[in-house]
Each structure stands twice: as structure tokens, then as C-alpha cells.
Design a protein around this motif. Structure first.
Motif, PDB file in Angstrom:
ATOM      1  N   ALA A  16      -8.164 -14.024  -8.657  1.00 26.53           N
ATOM      2  CA  ALA A  16      -8.372 -12.695  -8.076  1.00 26.53           C
ATOM      3  C   ALA A  16      -7.527 -12.511  -6.817  1.00 26.53           C
ATOM      4  N   ILE A  17      -7.479 -13.530  -5.974  1.00 21.19           N
ATOM      5  CA  ILE A  17      -6.680 -13.446  -4.745  1.00 21.19           C
ATOM      6  C   ILE A  17      -5.203 -13.313  -5.085  1.00 21.19           C
ATOM      7  N   GLN A  18      -4.740 -14.080  -6.049  1.00 17.54           N
ATOM      8  CA  GLN A  18      -3.334 -13.992  -6.466  1.00 17.54           C
ATOM      9  C   GLN A  18      -3.011 -12.587  -6.967  1.00 17.54           C
ATOM     10  N   GLU A  19      -3.897 -12.018  -7.743  1.00 14.39           N
ATOM     11  CA  GLU A  19      -3.664 -10.681  -8.272  1.00 14.39           C
ATOM     12  C   GLU A  19      -3.662  -9.632  -7.168  1.00 14.39           C
ATOM     13  N   ILE A  20      -4.579  -9.754  -6.224  1.00 12.16           N
ATOM     14  CA  ILE A  20      -4.627  -8.796  -5.114  1.00 12.16           C
ATOM     15  C   ILE A  20      -3.358  -8.899  -4.275  1.00 12.16           C
ATOM     16  N   GLU A  21      -2.974 -10.113  -3.926  1.00 14.56           N
ATOM     17  CA  GLU A  21      -1.762 -10.303  -3.111  1.00 14.56           C
ATOM     18  C   GLU A  21      -0.524  -9.777  -3.853  1.00 14.56           C
ATOM     19  N   GLY A  22      -0.458  -9.997  -5.146  1.00 16.45           N
ATOM     20  CA  GLY A  22       0.650  -9.465  -5.936  1.00 16.45           C
ATOM     21  C   GLY A  22       0.653  -7.950  -5.958  1.00 16.45           C
ATOM     22  N   ALA A  23      -0.520  -7.360  -6.132  1.00 20.41           N
ATOM     23  CA  ALA A  23      -0.629  -5.902  -6.157  1.00 20.41           C
ATOM     24  C   ALA A  23      -0.240  -5.297  -4.806  1.00 20.41           C
ATOM     25  N   VAL A  24      -0.637  -5.949  -3.736  1.00 21.47           N
ATOM     26  CA  VAL A  24      -0.301  -5.455  -2.395  1.00 21.47           C
ATOM     27  C   VAL A  24       1.215  -5.565  -2.168  1.00 21.47           C
ATOM     28  N   TYR A  59       2.856  -2.836  -4.083  1.00 23.12           N
ATOM     29  CA  TYR A  59       2.656  -1.573  -3.373  1.00 23.12           C
ATOM     30  C   TYR A  59       3.686  -1.415  -2.244  1.00 23.12           C
ATOM     31  N   CYS A  60       3.906  -2.487  -1.498  1.00 25.24           N
ATOM     32  CA  CYS A  60       4.847  -2.441  -0.384  1.00 25.24           C
ATOM     33  C   CYS A  60       6.282  -2.198  -0.867  1.00 25.24           C
ATOM     34  N   ILE A  61       6.591  -2.629  -2.065  1.00 18.96           N
ATOM     35  CA  ILE A  61       7.931  -2.450  -2.616  1.00 18.96           C
ATOM     36  C   ILE A  61       8.092  -1.061  -3.234  1.00 18.96           C
ATOM     37  N   PHE A  62       7.098  -0.634  -4.019  1.00 12.01           N
ATOM     38  CA  PHE A  62       7.214   0.614  -4.788  1.00 12.01           C
ATOM     39  C   PHE A  62       6.412   1.777  -4.212  1.00 12.01           C
ATOM     40  N   GLU A  88      -2.739   1.154   6.817  1.00 12.39           N
ATOM     41  CA  GLU A  88      -1.464   1.153   7.540  1.00 12.39           C
ATOM     42  C   GLU A  88      -0.410   0.482   6.678  1.00 12.39           C
ATOM     43  N   GLN A  89       0.847   0.644   7.042  1.00 10.07           N
ATOM     44  CA  GLN A  89       1.931   0.003   6.313  1.00 10.07           C
ATOM     45  C   GLN A  89       1.953  -1.487   6.577  1.00 10.07           C
ATOM     46  N   GLY A  90       2.504  -2.221   5.618  1.00 10.12           N
ATOM     47  CA  GLY A  90       2.777  -3.628   5.877  1.00 10.12           C
ATOM     48  C   GLY A  90       2.082  -4.631   4.990  1.00 10.12           C
ATOM     49  N   GLY A  91       1.034  -4.228   4.282  1.00  8.47           N
ATOM     50  CA  GLY A  91       0.391  -5.172   3.380  1.00  8.47           C
ATOM     51  C   GLY A  91      -0.413  -6.233   4.093  1.00  8.47           C
ATOM     52  N   CYS A  92      -0.329  -7.447   3.587  1.00  6.44           N
ATOM     53  CA  CYS A  92      -1.140  -8.566   4.073  1.00  6.44           C
ATOM     54  C   CYS A  92      -0.319  -9.441   5.017  1.00  6.44           C
ATOM     55  N   PHE A 107      -0.966  -0.266  -8.628  1.00  5.28           N
ATOM     56  CA  PHE A 107      -1.001  -1.716  -8.836  1.00  5.28           C
ATOM     57  C   PHE A 107      -2.328  -2.287  -8.331  1.00  5.28           C
ATOM     58  N   PHE A 108      -2.731  -1.838  -7.152  1.00  6.25           N
ATOM     59  CA  PHE A 108      -3.986  -2.330  -6.595  1.00  6.25           C
ATOM     60  C   PHE A 108      -5.175  -1.748  -7.341  1.00  6.25           C
ATOM     61  N   ILE A 109      -5.130  -0.483  -7.682  1.00  2.32           N
ATOM     62  CA  ILE A 109      -6.257   0.163  -8.355  1.00  2.32           C
ATOM     63  C   ILE A 109      -6.573  -0.542  -9.668  1.00  2.32           C
TER      64      ILE A 109
END
Length: 185
Positions: free
Chosen positions: A153-161, A164-167, A98-102, A172-174
């Protein structure tokens, strides 16, 4: 949802969707009532305030993530790499269905204006996530390095998410997922 049959749990998950898409501060109880097919006042039958509802949403998200992601790290079956891959798959499904990320990251970003209860639940969530990642990293990296790698790893995942929400670009997540999964042999 039909009037009179909406459960507390249904309200929590509908509120979760709205808070995730719009944010806590941009979602009203009237919005939640409308999404549930209820009058705003009916929501107050189950929750004393929007703050109490959000606490329940955060707890529900934490418990869901615990079952789907964190607990996988501690399963006896599978190698650490297999468990990490299963965790990353569950994270991907959770964040991109769904939309919205974390919602934890979004809400946590407003720490100065958040009630202490929100901050406490969010801290517990990220600490449990760190422990889960550290558990799968420890056999290969040892305790100290696994703690550092878990936070990374958590920082990278949160950044990728967030990206994703911006672009609206899942790459980014893959790439983050591939890099994290590649940390274990």
C-alpha cells in the motif's frame, strides 16, 4: 513573517515548504531566510546548519503524520475499514494541499548522498507507516499478510504521488486510494 517575531517552528514549516517544492539540495539557507523575511544569518541563530534544519523538518513531518495518520490506525473507535478510510483521507489532504508530494520519499531517494540522520528518520517514518497499515489489515489478513500488504500500500501511494507530481493528475492517487480502501470488507 515579520522580522524579530519568527519562531523556530515557523522557520521549520517554511523550510518544509521549500524543501518539498525544490528539494533539499536545491534550497539554500538564503532561500529559507528570504521566505521567512529574515537574513540568512538569522536562520543560523536557530539552526547550526542546513542539515540540522532538515533533520528538524523531517522530525516535524514525521510527528505531524504520526498524529494525523498513523495514530488513527490504533484508535479504539471505528472499524478497521473506517480507520483505514480516515487514514487515506488524511494522507490525501497532506500530500495534495501543497505542491511537492512526499518530502520523505523525495529525500529518501537521495540516500547515498544523505546524512545518516536523514536516512534514520525516513526509515522510522516508513516503518511507522507500515505498522499503522498492518494494524488495520491484521484482523482480516493475519499478521504476515498484513505486513506485506502494508508495504504494498505504501509503495502504491508513493508511486501515485510521484506520478501526480509529474503529470498533475490526481486520478493516480484516487484509484490507489479506492483499491487500498477496497482491501477491507
Amino acid at each position: 513573517m515579520s522580522k524579530g517575531h519568527t519562531t523556530k517552528e515557523q522557520i521549520i514549516w517554511k523550510a518544509y515548504q521549500l524543501f518539498r517544492e525544490r528539494g533539499y539540495y536545491n534550497t539554500s539557507m538564503a532561500d529559507i531566510g528570504q521566505a521567512c523575511g529574515l537574513l540568512k544569518g538569522s536562520i543560523y541563530h536557530h539552526f547550526a546548519s542546513k542539515e540540522v534544519l532538515m533533520e528538524e523538518v523531517l522530525k516535524a513531518v514525521y510527528n505531524s503524520f504520526k498524529q494525523q495518520v498513523f495514530d488513527v490506525a490504533f484508535q479504539a473507535m471505528g472499524t478497521p475499514k473506517e480507520r483505514l478510510e480516515k487514514m487515506m483521507q488524511a494522507i490525501e489532504q497532506t500530500y495534495f494541499q501543497e505542491q511537492g508530494g512526499c518530502i520523505m520519499g523525495q529525500t529518501g531517494a537521495h540516500v547515498p548522498s544523505n546524512p545518516a540522520a536523514f536516512t534514520s528518520i525516513i526509515q522510522q517514518f516508513f516503518s511507522a507507516w507500515k505498522q499503522a497499515f498492518a494494524h488495520v489489515f491484521t484482523p482480516q489478513y493475519g499478521i504476515e499478510d498484513s505486513q506485506r500488504l502494508a508495504w504494498q500500500a505504501i509503495q502504491e501511494i508513493e508511486g501515485a504521488v510521484t506520478l501526480y507530481c509529474i503529470f498533475f493528475d490526481k486520478s493516480f492517487f484516487i484509484s490507489t486510494r479506492q483499491r487500498i480502501e477496497g482491501m477491507l470488507a
